[in-house]
Design an enzyme around this catalytic site. Sequence first.
Site, PDB file in Angstrom:
ATOM      1  N   SER A 168       0.866  -1.177   0.000  1.00 44.55           N
ATOM      2  CA  SER A 168       0.000   0.000   0.000  1.00 44.55           C
ATOM      3  C   SER A 168       0.898   1.220   0.000  1.00 44.55           C
ATOM      4  O   SER A 168       2.039   1.164   0.488  1.00 44.55           O
ATOM      5  CB  SER A 168      -0.888   0.012   1.252  1.00 44.55           C
ATOM      6  OG  SER A 168      -1.524   1.271   1.412  1.00 44.55           O
TER       7      SER A 168
ATOM      8  N   TYR B 146      -1.364  -0.713  10.434  1.00 45.53           N
ATOM      9  CA  TYR B 146      -1.507  -0.950   8.997  1.00 45.53           C
ATOM     10  C   TYR B 146      -0.300  -0.400   8.244  1.00 45.53           C
ATOM     11  O   TYR B 146       0.292  -1.094   7.406  1.00 45.53           O
ATOM     12  CB  TYR B 146      -2.788  -0.295   8.500  1.00 45.53           C
ATOM     13  CG  TYR B 146      -3.055  -0.513   7.031  1.00 45.53           C
ATOM     14  CD1 TYR B 146      -3.559  -1.721   6.575  1.00 45.53           C
ATOM     15  CD2 TYR B 146      -2.812   0.503   6.104  1.00 45.53           C
ATOM     16  CE1 TYR B 146      -3.813  -1.920   5.223  1.00 45.53           C
ATOM     17  CE2 TYR B 146      -3.059   0.310   4.763  1.00 45.53           C
ATOM     18  CZ  TYR B 146      -3.561  -0.906   4.326  1.00 45.53           C
ATOM     19  OH  TYR B 146      -3.804  -1.096   2.979  1.00 45.53           O
TER      20      TYR B 146
END
Length: 265
Positions: free
Chosen positions: A152, A168
């Site tokens: 990501s 995350y």
Amino acid sequence: MSTTRRVQDLFDLSGQIALVTGGSRGLGLQMAEALGEAGAKVMLTSRKAADLEEAVAQLQDRGIDARWIAADASKESAAQDVVVQTMERLGQIDILINNAGATWGAPAEEHTLEAWDKVMNLNARSLFVFAQAVGRLSMIPRRKGRIVNIASIAGLGGNPSVMKTIAYNTSKGAAVNFTRALAGEWGAYGITVNAIAPGFFPSKMTRGTMDAVGADVIASHSPLNRIGDDEDLKGAVLLFASEAGKHITGQILAVDGGVSAMVGG
């Protein structure tokens, strides 16, 4: 006469077997669709059988040879079973798409260790578990394979203050360097290891942020003034999974409308 293959042949995945984790919806299903449309047989895995049944039906409606196995990718034994079952049913695994993931929103000072472990186990540890199993059982013995990890742009840096997803971000940063490290080790076996770093795409995982901030506001921070759609990962995953990408390994490709290119953006 030239022996150079046509570009269509370089992207052709006929006869290939692809295992896609987190493949029942969102980005995983989009990538599975791309691989199947290029000729691969696709095995999907995620936790919920009902979601998998629906996803496989959707793929089959498009003429794709798709199957499913329900399993929790964060559990080592379950991941091993998925790989073994895929090998038993389809004979080999040529392509691994490590897509299973989770997020958790909380200020760093309040983030629970339980939530931290949940995110890290699925987003980082499962990459290793699946790659190791697929490598041992299929790719290393055959001295060929393609591994695509889904990172990501959150793994490329920090977040604006409105985004409180430290676990995350950390897990996706781990995915980035896991990709580079494994590429360095397994290149000798003819295995390429690359990662895609998506920006904002509509998904169950991003729904909370998009509802709170607004899709238009998020899109406005992109040079292309848009967020990702149901086609935007297809070309990237097909490049990394096919012979067209045979000389690419250890790379991280941001698919984010240019967000990560903007310093301080």
